[in-house]
Enzyme design. Structure first.
Site, PDB file in Angstrom:
ATOM      1  N   LYS A  63      34.343 -31.310  -3.481  1.00  0.00           N
ATOM      2  CA  LYS A  63      35.179 -30.231  -3.662  1.00  0.00           C
ATOM      3  C   LYS A  63      35.768 -30.083  -2.078  1.00  0.00           C
ATOM      4  O   LYS A  63      36.677 -30.953  -1.935  1.00  0.00           O
ATOM      5  CB  LYS A  63      34.211 -28.954  -3.784  1.00  0.00           C
ATOM      6  CG  LYS A  63      33.658 -28.450  -4.990  1.00  0.00           C
ATOM      7  CD  LYS A  63      33.010 -29.564  -5.662  1.00  0.00           C
ATOM      8  CE  LYS A  63      32.570 -29.270  -7.298  1.00  0.00           C
ATOM      9  NZ  LYS A  63      31.416 -30.023  -7.790  1.00  0.00           N
ATOM     10  N   ASP A 108      23.178 -24.252  -0.406  1.00  0.00           N
ATOM     11  CA  ASP A 108      24.225 -24.961  -0.782  1.00  0.00           C
ATOM     12  C   ASP A 108      25.407 -24.134  -0.120  1.00  0.00           C
ATOM     13  O   ASP A 108      25.759 -23.110  -0.180  1.00  0.00           O
ATOM     14  CB  ASP A 108      24.610 -24.775  -2.501  1.00  0.00           C
ATOM     15  CG  ASP A 108      25.676 -25.486  -2.993  1.00  0.00           C
ATOM     16  OD1 ASP A 108      26.650 -25.821  -2.251  1.00  0.00           O
ATOM     17  OD2 ASP A 108      25.527 -25.547  -4.125  1.00  0.00           O
ATOM     18  N   TYR A 128      24.749 -22.293  -9.148  1.00  0.00           N
ATOM     19  CA  TYR A 128      25.606 -23.267  -9.926  1.00  0.00           C
ATOM     20  C   TYR A 128      24.564 -23.546 -11.107  1.00  0.00           C
ATOM     21  O   TYR A 128      23.489 -23.897 -11.106  1.00  0.00           O
ATOM     22  CB  TYR A 128      25.868 -24.381  -9.045  1.00  0.00           C
ATOM     23  CG  TYR A 128      26.612 -25.783  -9.611  1.00  0.00           C
ATOM     24  CD1 TYR A 128      27.651 -25.435 -10.544  1.00  0.00           C
ATOM     25  CD2 TYR A 128      25.737 -26.979  -9.495  1.00  0.00           C
ATOM     26  CE1 TYR A 128      28.057 -26.677 -11.165  1.00  0.00           C
ATOM     27  CE2 TYR A 128      26.399 -27.974  -9.866  1.00  0.00           C
ATOM     28  CZ  TYR A 128      27.463 -27.815 -10.919  1.00  0.00           C
ATOM     29  OH  TYR A 128      28.104 -29.140 -11.450  1.00  0.00           O
ATOM     30  N   ARG A 182      22.442 -49.914  -1.083  1.00  0.00           N
ATOM     31  CA  ARG A 182      21.705 -48.606  -1.754  1.00  0.00           C
ATOM     32  C   ARG A 182      20.947 -47.939  -0.437  1.00  0.00           C
ATOM     33  O   ARG A 182      20.767 -46.757  -0.477  1.00  0.00           O
ATOM     34  CB  ARG A 182      20.519 -49.123  -2.996  1.00  0.00           C
ATOM     35  CG  ARG A 182      19.533 -47.901  -3.094  1.00  0.00           C
ATOM     36  CD  ARG A 182      18.944 -48.096  -4.513  1.00  0.00           C
ATOM     37  NE  ARG A 182      18.378 -49.394  -4.724  1.00  0.00           N
ATOM     38  CZ  ARG A 182      17.147 -49.777  -4.123  1.00  0.00           C
ATOM     39  NH1 ARG A 182      16.407 -48.929  -3.654  1.00  0.00           N
ATOM     40  NH2 ARG A 182      16.722 -51.024  -4.042  1.00  0.00           N
TER      41      ARG A 182
END
Length: 394
Positions: free
Chosen positions: A210, A185, A113, A60
């Site tokens: 993406k 972004d 978004y 983690r």
């Protein structure tokens, strides 16, 4: 690898994150498929566990494959530090939550978004964080929205799915004059087409699902930029939220980066050809693509982007027309994601932005007949032919 500052992006992205000496001579970074790392002694265990000495101890909190991806992203975006995560939303939420506290205020673009909007509208108010939305095409609107509690400017350019642009340097100038942190972004543009950190942005976020991955076979996100923000995201926010990237996924993103420049060249050229075709079609009301001279911010796009990207949107009138078109494509795939080597199409009003109230959706330019097209790397003439035949059904 520490690239020369004069090295071309196309070269940097092929070799970014390479360190054969560290990985027993492996040119391809190995996949460290382990959850645990053994400490050599108690003192090192303490120092590594508390982040005072480089090393790994629990999946983690980091993994050597993940670290190779983070180093690669620092090189291709020009950042001080990076953190790879399980999804683009993990990157966005971790970045924001590492900056704001209860009582703080965020200024964000009205067109963005939809799931980012859900975070800003749904979760953050519960944590005592207020959000104001502005028309981000004018930097002055950010300044007018500032309050004494404003901690963060959020940017998205080109915007999803309207393709509206933000004057990055102008917004950064406002932010710096008021000691406000900027997060952007850069998923649509990618670091091949746009380098926000070079324009003064503090932190960049990506949905690596993406273009960075590029093949529709992974889900991942990345934060890259100012070290203090990334460190808080790593050691504080994500430590408790746990949006960790898997080693295999990190390796897939690294592999995707190797061909990013080549793919983006084709995405860019194909998108421009399709935008021009659609702009001249009688059944298309409007095309939104910053590479078109008719885009209201074309000059800005030319100034702050190397290429105009593989994303565009176009309006065919109404909901029924939009649905008929997407139901009749043959080569394009009806899917909600983007950045794949295959061309993807979606009807925004009934898919990704269905959660947005219609009045708000229309106010920011997401019309009932708006279709978002993620242009792939197929032969552009085949894509034109597919859209031409689908438009006959509109």
């Amino acid at each position: 690898m520490n690239p020369s500052t004069s090295q071309a992006f196309e070269t940097t992205v092929v070799h970014a994150g390479e360190d054969p000496e560290r990985h027993m001579g492996s040119l391809s970074t190995p996949i460290y498929q382990t959850a645990l790392h053994v400490f050599p002694n108690a003192e090192d265990g303490h120092l590594i566990h508390e982040g005072h000495k480089p090393g790994y101890f629990y999946g983690r909190m980091g993994n050597p494959t993940q670290a190779a991806l983070e180093q690669a992203m620092c090189e291709v975006e020009g950042g001080e530090a990076a953190l790879a995560l399980a999804s683009g939303m993990a990157a966005i939420s971790n970045a924001i939550l590492s900056i704001v506290e209860p009582g703080d205020h965020i200024v964000a673009p009205a067109s963005l978004y939809a799931t980012t909007g859900a975070l800003l509208d749904g979760l953050l108010p519960k944590l005592g964080v207020k959000v104001s939305y502005v028309d981000a095409t004018h930097a002055a609107n950010y300044q007018e929205a500032v309050t004494p509690k404003t901690k963060l400017f959020y940017l998205e350019s080109p915007a999803n799915p309207t393709m509206k642009m933000v004057d990055i340097e102008a917004v950064v100038s406002v932010a710096r004059s008021k000691s406000i942190t900027t997060v952007m972004d850069n998923t649509f543009a990618t670091p091949y087409n746009q380098r926000p950190l070079d324009l003064g942005v503090d932190v960049v976020v990506h949905s690596a699902t993406k273009y960075l991955g590029g093949h529709g076979d992974l889900t991942a996100g990345v934060i890259v930029g100012r070290k203090d923000v990334v460190d808080r995201a790593h050691w504080q926010t994500n430590k408790v939220l746990g949006g960790v990237i898997a080693p295999w996924t990190a390796w897939l993103v690294i592999r995707g980066l190797r061909t990013l420049a080549l793919r983006m060249e084709r995405h860019n050229s194909n998108a421009l050809k399709l935008a021009r075709f659609l702009a001249n079609h009688p059944k298309v009301r409007e095309v939104h693509y910053p590479g078109l001279e008719t885009h209201p911010q074309h000059v800005l796009a030319r100034r702050q982007m190397k290429g105009f990207g593989g994303m565009l949107s176009f309006d065919v009138g109404g909901v029924d027309e939009g649905r008929r078109l997407v139901d009749n494509v043959k080569l394009c795939s009806l899917a909600v994601s983007l950045g794949d080597v295959s061309t993807l199409i979606q009807h925004s009003a009934s898919m990704t932005h269905a959660i947005v109230p219609r009045e708000r959706r229309l106010a920011v330019g997401i019309t009932d007949g708006l279709l978002r097209l993620s242009v792939g790397i197929e032969d552009p003439d085949d894509l034109v032919a597919d859209l031409r035949q689908a438009l006959q059904h509109v």
